[in-house]
Design a protein around this motif. Structure first.
Motif, mmCIF file in Angstrom:
data_model
loop_
_atom_site.group_PDB
_atom_site.id
_atom_site.type_symbol
_atom_site.label_atom_id
_atom_site.label_comp_id
_atom_site.label_asym_id
_atom_site.label_seq_id
_atom_site.Cartn_x
_atom_site.Cartn_y
_atom_site.Cartn_z
ATOM 1 N N MET A 27 14.011 -5.433 -5.426
ATOM 2 C CA MET A 27 14.589 -4.971 -4.113
ATOM 3 C C MET A 27 13.358 -4.712 -3.310
ATOM 4 S SD MET A 27 15.748 -1.055 -4.874
ATOM 5 C CE MET A 27 15.279 -0.397 -3.091
ATOM 6 N N PRO A 28 13.576 -4.747 -2.122
ATOM 7 C CA PRO A 28 12.483 -4.195 -1.225
ATOM 8 C C PRO A 28 12.418 -2.647 -1.057
ATOM 9 C CG PRO A 28 14.198 -4.755 0.404
ATOM 10 C CD PRO A 28 14.660 -5.047 -1.284
ATOM 11 N N SER A 29 11.366 -2.187 -0.696
ATOM 12 C CA SER A 29 11.350 -0.749 -0.210
ATOM 13 C C SER A 29 12.350 -0.337 0.853
ATOM 14 C CB SER A 29 10.089 -0.176 -0.118
ATOM 15 O OG SER A 29 9.329 -0.933 1.189
ATOM 16 N N GLN A 30 12.757 0.860 0.819
ATOM 17 C CA GLN A 30 13.627 1.243 1.962
ATOM 18 C C GLN A 30 12.954 1.443 3.209
ATOM 19 O OE1 GLN A 30 15.129 4.811 -0.082
ATOM 20 N NE2 GLN A 30 16.498 3.495 -1.480
ATOM 21 N N VAL A 31 11.839 1.881 3.070
ATOM 22 C CA VAL A 31 10.867 2.214 4.313
ATOM 23 C C VAL A 31 9.621 1.337 4.478
ATOM 24 C CG1 VAL A 31 9.881 4.088 5.650
ATOM 25 C CG2 VAL A 31 12.008 4.460 4.572
ATOM 26 N N LEU A 32 9.309 0.736 5.490
ATOM 27 C CA LEU A 32 8.159 0.124 5.708
ATOM 28 C C LEU A 32 7.229 0.839 6.566
ATOM 29 C CD1 LEU A 32 6.560 -2.375 4.938
ATOM 30 C CD2 LEU A 32 7.630 -3.361 6.873
ATOM 31 N N CYS A 33 6.048 1.000 6.493
ATOM 32 C CA CYS A 33 4.737 1.339 7.225
ATOM 33 C C CYS A 33 4.224 0.163 7.576
ATOM 34 C CB CYS A 33 3.847 2.468 6.445
ATOM 35 S SG CYS A 33 2.481 2.922 7.600
ATOM 36 N N ALA A 34 4.163 -0.031 8.862
ATOM 37 C CA ALA A 34 3.461 -1.364 9.363
ATOM 38 C C ALA A 34 2.174 -0.907 10.358
ATOM 39 C CB ALA A 34 4.251 -2.287 10.004
ATOM 40 N N VAL A 35 0.819 -1.372 10.094
ATOM 41 C CA VAL A 35 -0.156 -0.836 10.669
ATOM 42 C C VAL A 35 -0.688 -2.140 11.524
ATOM 43 C CG1 VAL A 35 -2.285 0.426 11.098
ATOM 44 C CG2 VAL A 35 -0.756 0.809 9.066
ATOM 45 N N ILE A 36 -0.769 -2.191 12.930
ATOM 46 C CA ILE A 36 -1.111 -3.218 13.610
ATOM 47 C C ILE A 36 -2.514 -2.878 14.145
ATOM 48 C CG2 ILE A 36 -0.835 -4.971 15.469
ATOM 49 C CD1 ILE A 36 2.313 -3.832 15.063
ATOM 50 N N PHE A 37 -3.817 -3.306 13.936
ATOM 51 C CA PHE A 37 -4.914 -3.303 14.064
ATOM 52 C C PHE A 37 -5.444 -3.996 15.418
ATOM 53 C CE2 PHE A 37 -4.895 -1.575 9.822
ATOM 54 C CZ PHE A 37 -5.478 -0.578 9.716
ATOM 55 N N LYS A 38 -6.129 -3.387 16.236
ATOM 56 C CA LYS A 38 -6.653 -3.932 17.310
ATOM 57 C C LYS A 38 -8.211 -4.295 17.134
ATOM 58 C CE LYS A 38 -5.830 -2.498 21.618
ATOM 59 N NZ LYS A 38 -5.776 -2.066 22.883
ATOM 60 N N LYS A 39 -8.544 -3.635 15.885
ATOM 61 C CA LYS A 39 -9.869 -3.948 15.445
ATOM 62 C C LYS A 39 -9.961 -3.564 14.283
ATOM 63 C CE LYS A 39 -12.415 0.307 16.929
ATOM 64 N NZ LYS A 39 -13.374 0.990 17.694
ATOM 65 N N ILE A 40 -11.055 -4.216 13.491
ATOM 66 C CA ILE A 40 -11.224 -3.699 12.036
ATOM 67 C C ILE A 40 -11.613 -2.538 12.005
ATOM 68 C CG2 ILE A 40 -12.517 -4.383 9.814
ATOM 69 C CD1 ILE A 40 -10.740 -6.736 10.844
ATOM 70 N N PRO A 41 -10.916 -1.687 11.000
ATOM 71 C CA PRO A 41 -11.249 -0.129 10.935
ATOM 72 C C PRO A 41 -12.344 0.067 10.258
ATOM 73 C CG PRO A 41 -9.422 -0.604 9.338
ATOM 74 C CD PRO A 41 -9.572 -1.891 10.397
ATOM 75 N N SER A 42 -13.055 1.351 10.032
ATOM 76 C CA SER A 42 -14.293 1.666 9.413
ATOM 77 C C SER A 42 -14.102 1.183 8.031
ATOM 78 C CB SER A 42 -14.609 3.156 9.438
ATOM 79 O OG SER A 42 -13.685 3.951 8.785
ATOM 80 N N GLN A 43 -15.249 1.175 7.171
ATOM 81 C CA GLN A 43 -15.248 0.934 5.738
ATOM 82 C C GLN A 43 -14.549 2.202 4.935
ATOM 83 O OE1 GLN A 43 -15.973 -1.813 4.216
ATOM 84 N NE2 GLN A 43 -15.275 -1.113 2.080
ATOM 85 N N GLN A 44 -14.619 3.222 5.548
ATOM 86 C CA GLN A 44 -14.011 4.663 5.040
ATOM 87 C C GLN A 44 -12.422 4.438 4.952
ATOM 88 O OE1 GLN A 44 -15.280 8.260 7.136
ATOM 89 N NE2 GLN A 44 -13.747 9.622 5.636
ATOM 90 N N THR A 45 -11.911 3.995 6.153
ATOM 91 C CA THR A 45 -10.700 3.954 6.586
ATOM 92 C C THR A 45 -10.086 2.798 5.513
ATOM 93 O OG1 THR A 45 -10.750 4.641 8.682
ATOM 94 C CG2 THR A 45 -8.733 3.420 8.097
ATOM 95 N N LEU A 46 -10.842 1.643 5.315
ATOM 96 C CA LEU A 46 -10.224 0.493 4.311
ATOM 97 C C LEU A 46 -10.176 0.995 3.141
ATOM 98 C CD1 LEU A 46 -12.559 -2.148 6.044
ATOM 99 C CD2 LEU A 46 -9.887 -2.259 5.949
ATOM 100 N N GLU A 47 -11.051 1.709 2.683
ATOM 101 C CA GLU A 47 -11.356 2.106 1.219
ATOM 102 C C GLU A 47 -9.943 3.218 0.983
ATOM 103 O OE1 GLU A 47 -15.094 3.658 0.568
ATOM 104 O OE2 GLU A 47 -16.044 1.815 0.742
#
Length: 302
Positions: free
Chosen positions: A263-283
């Motif tokens: 089954m799929p999850s009931q709630v989805l968090c989708a993040v649409i980026f305008k630029k590649i985030p920092s390495q700290q955020t990616l980690e």
């Protein structure tokens, strides 16, 4: 009157219809304060959705919340020391939340025509509001316009793209009668009392939207969180509550089904980026279980 205008008017008036007096509005805020103080099941449900933004809160960024009727979403960022502006199409609750110190800034806004300049905020956060929009893509384009880094959506998850068996059934049934599957898939076309169609999120749709705009990346994380019921929402979210113990068992079972791709999850968090985030955020995203889609460059874009 157009459908979108009807929707805008209905949503802008909704809180004043549901909470017609100042006393009713004060009572709604007091219930939220009670939930926070006593760590109720209702509080636990909302905190789980708000926590999806945690990987993006490690740096001092500015935030805009959209469809934040009470200002309670903005409070989550504001109390963590982040510059935050709450917005909603209704002005019913935002002045009250500001007066009580829950938020610092607010603006009454229609997401389809935000009054802010381009790139005014680092992140735009939209929780349980996108599915109310009569023209949701227009809302996303506007949110992306005023964001510098990205837009975070937390919404009901469209199951069809994650359930091949359901998709196969739909394809077979539709050959004979396009209404047949609705007898069994009751919420295939969902509507809410305020008058909106429930526009659910899917990973594929956000992938396509971002690629069409030439954006570099999207990220997704799903959770199971559909456990609200008014009969026990004010109970404590701990093992002293029989209802919460049942919720934990349901959550464990649903998480197992998701992990097994049943089954799929009931709630989805989708993040649409305008630029590649920092390495700290990616980690931080990877640690928190986000699935990251980094797109190849369009070889024909000049």
């Amino acid at each position: 009157m157009s459908n979108e205008k009807r929707s805008h008017e209905a949503h802008s008036e909704w809180y004043d219809v549901q909470y017609a007096t100042k006393e009713a509005k004060d009572r709604a805020i007091e219930l939220w304060e009670y939930d926070n103080q006593h760590k109720t099941i209702n509080h636990w449900i909302h905190q789980r959705m708000l926590a999806l933004a945690n990987p993006f809160m490690n740096e001092p960024k500015s935030w805009l919340t959209v469809g934040d009727g009470y200002g309670f979403d903005a409070n989550y960022f504001f109390k963590n020391g982040l510059e935050t502006t709450a917005t909603d199409i209704s002005e019913a609750f935002l002045p009250l939340s500001k007066a009580r110190g829950f938020i610092d800034k607010y603006s009454v806004e229609n997401v389809e025509k935000l009054t802010f300049e381009d790139n005014s905020f680092d992140y735009v956060f939209c929780k349980e509001a996108y599915h109310h929009f009569p023209r949701p893509y227009l809302g996303v384009y506007e949110m992306l316009r005023v964001a510098r880094e990205g837009v975070i959506l937390v919404e009901p998850h469209d199951p069809i793209s994650k359930m091949p068996f359901l998709l196969a059934l739909k394809n077979i049934f539709d050959r004979f009668d396009t209404t047949l599957l609705q007898k069994y898939w009751k919420n295939r076309y969902s509507f809410e009392e305020v008058g909106n169609y429930v526009f659910k999120l899917s990973e594929r749709e956000m992938d396509k939207l971002a690629n069409g705009m030439g954006l570099p990346m999207v990220a997704f994380k799903g959770i199971n969180n559909n456990y609200y019921h008014p009969s026990y929402s004010q109970e404590k979210a701990d093992d002293s509550s029989v209802a919460f113990r049942k919720i934990k068992r349901k959550l464990a079972f649903h998480d197992f089904l998701v992990k097994a791709s049943l089954m799929p999850s009931q709630v989805l968090c989708a993040v649409i980026f305008k630029k590649i985030p920092s390495q700290q955020t990616l980690e931080a995203m990877q640690k928190d279980g986000f699935q990251i889609h980094t797109f190849p460059p369009n070889p024909y874009a000049h």
